[in-house]
Design an enzyme around this catalytic site. Structure first.
Site: not given
Ligand code: NAD
Length: 480
Positions: A384, A230, A226, A248, A282, A173
């Protein structure tokens, strides 16, 4: 209107309940398409398809599996322009960045794991004269991969490629905010000869389809990238289900700039580390610590560069800074800038939304923003922000720099800028982050472990770490 479909069992399909979300172009603020908001029933279809596909995929000779992964990489490369444009429209990132970084990296992910699957070996432990142990590493079965919006195809494929290479069938997804390149990946996989049902791509919100993927009993592992909140919610949900889980998560990455650094190069690189992809990586640096003797000079150099970085239509080949991914996210970043002011921060440059002319008049553009005068415990130094906003602080010695850098709940990546070899080694050992870059940023060897400590996540991706995550180990002990 561009209406996306799920990719299930080797073909594109509408979501069962015909629910859709708007797909908005951040550069214009306009709806340009619809994304399925899939649900539990769509997950069920995908799991059934994956289950049917599993025996054939697991039995396929490694060389053939690798050939298919390699063909997917080539398919991505052959659609470089189309994918880069789609990524830019969806995400707001400059099309030149998508073309130079995001899409080539997505292809590299498949190439890398096409090779890795033929090099992945397991251990053997001899109990001399008594027995031999060998460890099997077997595919888990059906796994779920969930990715964010900031590097859409790049991070989506960073999970899918090792999961497939290890012999799993995948339910994946992408973020509902940036679904377009993931949707295009389906046809690339079809053309590359990936058997139907091996990769199933479902679109929709986290609350609806993301949660259904995480909770499906036949999906045995979840690889998630993400936000930290979450990740915490998913970990809480999954704990009683005993699923393998890789997280991650977010970061608040320190850059430690010492007076003995190569000044001009460090200004250049720290600036890039701060504002690349509108600060929405990130790994971006967000807390910049500068040794006092060069603080003013370094600060001025960053300010001059930030004043010259003007957000532009991401579709323009000359654009170096595009739009923030969504209105919600723009408002969040702006609210942190207001918070910084209320915490006593001084805005040196930026701090405001930018209104462009023409087709981008309603886009989500923000000036690169540099703030000083905030104590380390200020919320803008602890939470963040994930946008083009950095803070500057001075330090007087290595110990203070280390204390400031480690004074965070996060632990993803740090950068060190110094020509003192002993200091670089010593601080690298002492920094509480999963990644340390010395005199560079985002220099990536895909064999290295990738991930963070503390609130930045659990587990590591990359190289054999990813192959290990996507397999179960089983020890076989044979007594003589
Ligand atoms: P998010 O947590 O809002 O969403 C990430 C993904 O999770 C999306 O596909 C979303 O639809 C899904 N999601 C949301 N709620 C969920 C649930 N309850 N169950 C399952 N899936 C769910 O994050 P975002 O806003 O899309 O991304 C930004 C964040 O991602 C920032 O905090 C960033 O630091 C982090 N990030 C981390 C890395 C890493 O490698 N550590 C890399 C890129 C981004």
């Amino acid at each position: 209107m561009d209406i996306l479909q799920n990719f299930i069992d080797g073909r594109y399909q509408d979501p069962i309940h015909k629910n859709y979300l708007d797909n908005i172009e951040p550069a214009t603020g306009l709806v340009y398409g619809k994304t399925p908001n899939s649900c539990q029933d769509d997950v069920e279809l995908a799991v059934n398809a994956a289950q049917k596909a599993l025996p054939q995929w697991q039995a396929m000779p490694l060389e053939q599996r690798a050939d298919i992964l390699y063909a997917i990489a080539q398919g991505i490369e052959s659609k470089l322009d189309e994918l880069a444009l789609a990524e830019s429209v969806d995400n707001g990132k400059p099309v030149s960045l998508a073309k130079a970084v995001d899409i080539p990296r997505a292809a590299s992910n498949f190439k890398f794991f096409a090779h890795a699957c033929s090099q992945f070996a397991s251990e053997s432990h001899s109990m001399t004269g008594t027995a031999t142990n060998y460890t099997l590493r077997q595919a888990i079965g059906i796994v779920g991969c969930i990715s964010p919006w900031n590097l859409p195809l790049y991070l989506f494929t960073w999970k899918i490629a090792p999961a497939l290479a290890a012999g799993n069938c995948v339910i994946a997804k992408p973020s509902e905010v940036t679904p377009k390149t993931a949707a295009l990946l389906g046809e690339i996989c079809q053309a590359a000869g990936l058997p139907k049902g091996v990769l199933n791509i479902l679109h929709g919100s986290g609350a609806s389809v993301g949660s259904a993927i995480c909770n499906h009993k036949k999906i045995k592992a979840i690889s998630f990238t993400g936000g930290t909140a979450t990740g915490a919610a998913i970990a809480t949900q999954l704990a009683p289900q005993f699923k393998k889980l890789s997280l991650e998560l977010g970061g608040k990455n320190p850059a430690l700039v010492f007076a003995d650094c190569d000044f001009d190069d460090t200004v250049e690189q720290v600036f890039r580390a701060s504002f690349a992809n509108q600060g929405q990586i990130c790994l971006c640096a967000s807390r910049i610590y500068i040794e006092r003797p060069i603080f003013e000079k370094f600060k001025q150099a960053l300010v001059v560069k930030a004043q010259a970085l003007i957000p532009q239509d991401p579709a323009s080949p000359s654009s170096k800074m595009g739009a923030i991914v969504s209105k919600v996210h723009l408002d969040k970043v702006l609210s942190y800038i207001e918070l910084a002011k209320s915490e006593g921060g001084k805005i040196l440059v930026g701090g405001a939304q930018v209104n462009l002319a023409g087709r981008c008049a309603n886009g989500y553009f923000l000036q690169p923003t540099i703030i000083e005068n905030l104590p380390n415990q200020a919320q803008c130094n602890q939470q963040e922000i994930f946008g083009p906003v950095i803070t500057l602080q001075a330090f007087d010695n290595d110990e203070e720099a280390l204390t400031l850098a480690n004074d965070s709940q996060y632990g993803l990546a740090a950068t060190l800028w110094t020509n003192n070899l002993a200091r670089a080694h010593k601080l690298s050992e002492q920094l509480n982050t999963g990644i340390v870059w010395v005199n560079c940023w985002l220099l990536r060897d895909l064999r290295t472990p990738f991930g963070g400590m503390n609130h930045s996540g659990v587990g590591r991706e990359g190289g054999f770490e990813a192959m290990r995550f996507f397999t179960e180990s089983k020890n076989v002990c044979i007594k003589y």
